[in-house]
Design a protein around this motif. Structure first.
Motif, PDB file in Angstrom:
ATOM      1  N   VAL A   1      -7.665   2.448  -0.030  1.00 33.25           N
ATOM      2  CA  VAL A   1      -7.274   1.039  -0.105  1.00 33.25           C
ATOM      3  C   VAL A   1      -6.823   0.539   1.268  1.00 33.25           C
ATOM      4  O   VAL A   1      -7.053  -0.614   1.624  1.00 33.25           O
ATOM      5  CB  VAL A   1      -6.201   0.788  -1.199  1.00 33.25           C
ATOM      6  N   VAL A   2      -6.219   1.421   2.051  1.00 27.52           N
ATOM      7  CA  VAL A   2      -5.803   1.019   3.396  1.00 27.52           C
ATOM      8  C   VAL A   2      -7.045   0.823   4.282  1.00 27.52           C
ATOM      9  O   VAL A   2      -7.125  -0.153   5.050  1.00 27.52           O
ATOM     10  CB  VAL A   2      -4.828   2.045   4.005  1.00 27.52           C
TER      11      VAL A   2
ATOM     12  N   LEU B   1     -10.493  12.611  -8.171  1.00 27.25           N
ATOM     13  CA  LEU B   1      -9.276  13.240  -7.652  1.00 27.25           C
ATOM     14  C   LEU B   1      -8.648  14.046  -8.775  1.00 27.25           C
ATOM     15  O   LEU B   1      -8.473  13.545  -9.880  1.00 27.25           O
ATOM     16  CB  LEU B   1      -8.329  12.082  -7.253  1.00 27.25           C
TER      17      LEU B   1
ATOM     18  N   GLN C   1      -1.580   2.502  -7.529  1.00 30.78           N
ATOM     19  CA  GLN C   1      -2.682   2.123  -8.405  1.00 30.78           C
ATOM     20  C   GLN C   1      -4.020   2.626  -7.848  1.00 30.78           C
ATOM     21  O   GLN C   1      -4.907   3.019  -8.610  1.00 30.78           O
ATOM     22  CB  GLN C   1      -2.691   0.601  -8.604  1.00 30.78           C
ATOM     23  N   MET C   2      -4.153   2.625  -6.517  1.00 25.26           N
ATOM     24  CA  MET C   2      -5.385   3.167  -5.908  1.00 25.26           C
ATOM     25  C   MET C   2      -5.551   4.638  -6.286  1.00 25.26           C
ATOM     26  O   MET C   2      -6.654   5.078  -6.657  1.00 25.26           O
ATOM     27  CB  MET C   2      -5.321   3.014  -4.387  1.00 25.26           C
ATOM     28  N   ILE C   3      -4.478   5.402  -6.217  1.00 26.02           N
ATOM     29  CA  ILE C   3      -4.538   6.823  -6.579  1.00 26.02           C
ATOM     30  C   ILE C   3      -4.867   6.964  -8.063  1.00 26.02           C
ATOM     31  O   ILE C   3      -5.696   7.788  -8.465  1.00 26.02           O
ATOM     32  CB  ILE C   3      -3.200   7.540  -6.270  1.00 26.02           C
TER      33      ILE C   3
ATOM     34  N   ARG D   1       4.121  11.961  -6.977  1.00 23.53           N
ATOM     35  CA  ARG D   1       4.029  10.970  -5.900  1.00 23.53           C
ATOM     36  C   ARG D   1       3.338   9.704  -6.398  1.00 23.53           C
ATOM     37  O   ARG D   1       3.791   8.593  -6.114  1.00 23.53           O
ATOM     38  CB  ARG D   1       3.263  11.570  -4.717  1.00 23.53           C
TER      39      ARG D   1
ATOM     40  N   ALA E   1       0.820  -1.210   0.000  1.00 22.54           N
ATOM     41  CA  ALA E   1       0.000   0.000   0.000  1.00 22.54           C
ATOM     42  C   ALA E   1       0.859   1.267   0.000  1.00 22.54           C
ATOM     43  O   ALA E   1       0.407   2.327  -0.430  1.00 22.54           O
ATOM     44  CB  ALA E   1      -0.941  -0.007   1.201  1.00 22.54           C
TER      45      ALA E   1
ATOM     46  N   MET F   1      -8.447  -2.477   3.325  1.00 26.21           N
ATOM     47  CA  MET F   1      -7.639  -3.572   3.885  1.00 26.21           C
ATOM     48  C   MET F   1      -7.971  -3.773   5.359  1.00 26.21           C
ATOM     49  O   MET F   1      -8.100  -4.899   5.837  1.00 26.21           O
ATOM     50  CB  MET F   1      -6.141  -3.265   3.737  1.00 26.21           C
TER      51      MET F   1
ATOM     52  N   LEU G   1       5.100   5.923  -6.461  1.00 27.51           N
ATOM     53  CA  LEU G   1       4.551   4.709  -5.856  1.00 27.51           C
ATOM     54  C   LEU G   1       4.299   3.642  -6.915  1.00 27.51           C
ATOM     55  O   LEU G   1       4.741   2.511  -6.800  1.00 27.51           O
ATOM     56  CB  LEU G   1       3.231   5.025  -5.129  1.00 27.51           C
TER      57      LEU G   1
ATOM     58  N   ARG H   1     -11.186   8.089 -12.450  1.00 24.14           N
ATOM     59  CA  ARG H   1     -12.624   8.237 -12.261  1.00 24.14           C
ATOM     60  C   ARG H   1     -13.036   9.674 -12.025  1.00 24.14           C
ATOM     61  O   ARG H   1     -14.212   9.955 -11.779  1.00 24.14           O
ATOM     62  CB  ARG H   1     -13.066   7.425 -11.046  1.00 24.14           C
TER      63      ARG H   1
ATOM     64  N   VAL I   1       0.514  -0.863  -4.835  1.00 24.17           N
ATOM     65  CA  VAL I   1      -0.930  -0.929  -4.551  1.00 24.17           C
ATOM     66  C   VAL I   1      -1.476   0.467  -4.240  1.00 24.17           C
ATOM     67  O   VAL I   1      -2.545   0.854  -4.732  1.00 24.17           O
ATOM     68  CB  VAL I   1      -1.211  -1.918  -3.398  1.00 24.17           C
ATOM     69  N   GLY I   2      -0.728   1.233  -3.453  1.00 23.43           N
ATOM     70  CA  GLY I   2      -1.153   2.600  -3.146  1.00 23.43           C
ATOM     71  C   GLY I   2      -1.187   3.460  -4.400  1.00 23.43           C
ATOM     72  O   GLY I   2      -2.136   4.224  -4.634  1.00 23.43           O
TER      73      GLY I   2
ATOM     74  N   LEU J   1      -7.529  -4.411  -5.236  1.00 19.95           N
ATOM     75  CA  LEU J   1      -6.302  -3.804  -4.701  1.00 19.95           C
ATOM     76  C   LEU J   1      -6.120  -4.096  -3.216  1.00 19.95           C
ATOM     77  O   LEU J   1      -5.000  -4.316  -2.761  1.00 19.95           O
ATOM     78  CB  LEU J   1      -6.325  -2.295  -4.931  1.00 19.95           C
TER      79      LEU J   1
ATOM     80  N   PRO K   1      -4.211  10.306  -0.848  1.00 16.52           N
ATOM     81  CA  PRO K   1      -5.294   9.826  -1.709  1.00 16.52           C
ATOM     82  C   PRO K   1      -5.384   8.311  -1.815  1.00 16.52           C
ATOM     83  O   PRO K   1      -6.351   7.799  -2.371  1.00 16.52           O
ATOM     84  CB  PRO K   1      -4.951  10.449  -3.074  1.00 16.52           C
ATOM     85  N   GLU K   2      -4.389   7.573  -1.282  1.00 15.65           N
ATOM     86  CA  GLU K   2      -4.469   6.117  -1.302  1.00 15.65           C
ATOM     87  C   GLU K   2      -5.139   5.578  -0.037  1.00 15.65           C
ATOM     88  O   GLU K   2      -5.221   4.362   0.164  1.00 15.65           O
ATOM     89  CB  GLU K   2      -3.078   5.496  -1.482  1.00 15.65           C
TER      90      GLU K   2
ATOM     91  N   VAL L   1      -6.492   4.897 -10.029  1.00 18.12           N
ATOM     92  CA  VAL L   1      -7.890   4.550 -10.263  1.00 18.12           C
ATOM     93  C   VAL L   1      -8.794   5.732  -9.877  1.00 18.12           C
ATOM     94  O   VAL L   1      -9.703   6.109 -10.623  1.00 18.12           O
ATOM     95  CB  VAL L   1      -8.273   3.277  -9.470  1.00 18.12           C
TER      96      VAL L   1
END
Lengths: 298, 298
Positions: free
Chosen positions: B34-35, A170, A159-161, A179, A152, B38, A183, A167, A156-157, B114, B30-31, A163
């Motif tokens: 996902v945390v 953000l 890719q979350m940002i 940043r 994360a 989790m 990541l 959409r 993983v972090g 994720l 912004p991530e 995504v």
């Protein structure tokens, strides 16, 4: 005529291909499909830039090549997992990758999700095996570093940002994009470069130099990626282009303009090259890797 | 009044909850989503049977409890990842888990994929950290064993077979079902039980006894699961029941009939209990865990 760099890149790619094939043998039994999918995802080609970085940073410290190739194969498994999951319909919904149908198109979504899970897991199994390094302390250092890069606080972090940005949830500014890419892309490139230092028990100044090199390189790589998305052609890249613009996605190019983005990438590559001064001519292939990142067409 | 076993199971569950909360701190940025996902996936409860197995197998060898809880938390992360990915629309398409909406219902599919990836990765990071054990050789043994249990020769392979069977692409007989469950469920239970032996540097006879115990226990657990699917109620189980029959899925119950399945589970639990003779009364809680598996209502 191919440059020394191109020859070496192709040599490492071929050697990693052999290593991946050995590390992921086909199996019998009703689970064969997921193993076939895992093999397809990581044996279907690619530049193998990350394993090359592992191999060349390892060469700086006289690490036996077989160890570097094993770690390079683990990195490539992890990279392949991230592409397979990123391509899924719920993520980027991509049908094409390296000119071929993506894994969930060739198989189906369930198989693609599982193949990604399997490759992520297998990467750790490879690092944990004595083939990566005989000393357990080195192996655990590699494992912890890869987990950090992949989790994360890394891929993983990132890719979350990404995504969320896709959409429209953000709006990213330049520090935000920087940043995100550090990541999503930078962390695994950073691991690849640091793997040689870990395998070679490098000292602090060498580690710092390689960390800084990797940070510059990763960012330049991503800026080049954004430039290719707006300049390249689908047949060159083996995937659709112009998607960033269609998605009105904030990228280095949309925020800086193509001209400034090109300049920034060039400055980063100069900086990356200079970070390697400490290694003198021993690091020439890593320097050329940075130039390659700047000039690559795919 | 709660039995000693129930008290101990609840104690371990509470301690693992605290450990998971520490190991997965919330983040800004912004991530964060996902945390948060989790955390939701692995802090929302469950029996914590696997961490209990880690804790009790560790207690046999006087392993400090904090180490066992750390490894137990890693196991629970891995277990949670497998549930999140199994519940996805492309897999089992489940809306309900432990009486709550599944993760892709609470968030969305991309976040659930994720979050699963993140939990799988984090499990390895936890095992690789000195908090699991100060000796790198022990940590790498744990890491390799978990990767084996989670990969294509374990959970990923088992889930691939399960998906194929759900789709009618595969008719499983009794040996086929037994192997599927050994991979899908048995491998992680096996790791949980063996973790104590690894942390405690157990000798060969103790390891063999625990391996055999885990194999019997895992299979009994799954037979009980099949029985609950046809006997339990949705409100007891916190998930839909009767799905196996609706899907005309081959299960231990469909192949053996409920009566024979119950007998088989009881014999396996007897066998599991007997495997622990070598530990005398020190293994009483592991014996009770086997009885619990046989009698559980969820």
């Amino acid at each position: 005529m191919a440059s020394l760099f191109e020859t070496k890149l192709a040599e490492t790619a071929a050697a990693v291909q052999v290593r991946l094939d050995q590390l992921l043998p086909m199996v019998d039994g009703p689970e064969a499909q997921v193993v076939a999918a895992m093999r397809l995802a990581c044996l279907a080609g690619g530049k193998r830039l990350r394993p090359f970085l592992v191999a060349e940073s390892s060469a700086l410290f006289q690490v036996p090549r077989e160890r570097a190739l094993t770690v390079g194969a683990a990195v490539e498994m992890l990279h392949s997992y991230s592409l397979v999951h990123d391509d899924l319909p719920a993520m980027d919904d991509s049908d094409l990758r390296r000119g071929q149908p993506t894994l969930h198109k060739t198989y189906d979504e369930a198989t693609a999700i599982l193949a990604g899970d399997g490759l992520l897991t297998e990467a750790f199994q490879v690092l944990a095996s004595p083939e990566s390094h005989p000393d357990p302390a080195i192996r655990i250092e590699l494992t912890a570093a890869l987990a950090r890069a992949a989790g994360a606080a890394g891929m993983v972090g990132g890719q979350m940002i990404d995504v969320a940005a896709d959409r429209g949830a953000l709006r990213l500014d330049l520090p935000g994009i920087t940043r995100l890419q550090a990541l999503k892309t930078g962390a695994l490139m950073g691991f690849s470069v640091m793997a040689g230092a870990i395998l070679g028990c490098a000292g602090k100044p060498e580690r710092t130099a390689l960390e800084d090199y990797a940070a510059d390189l990763g960012l330049a790589f991503q800026i080049r990626d954004d430039l290719l998305d707006c300049e390249g052609t689908a047949s060159e890249l083996g995937k659709p282009v112009g998607q960033d613009k269609t998605l009105q996605k904030a990228t280095f190019v949309s925020l800086l303009g193509a001209e400034e983005a090109r300049k920034k990438a060039a400055l980063l590559v100069d900086s990356a090259v200079a970070r390697l001064d400490i290694f003198a001519e021993k690091a020439d292939l890593l320097r050329q890797a940075a130039l390659f990142v700047l000039e690559r067409r795919l």
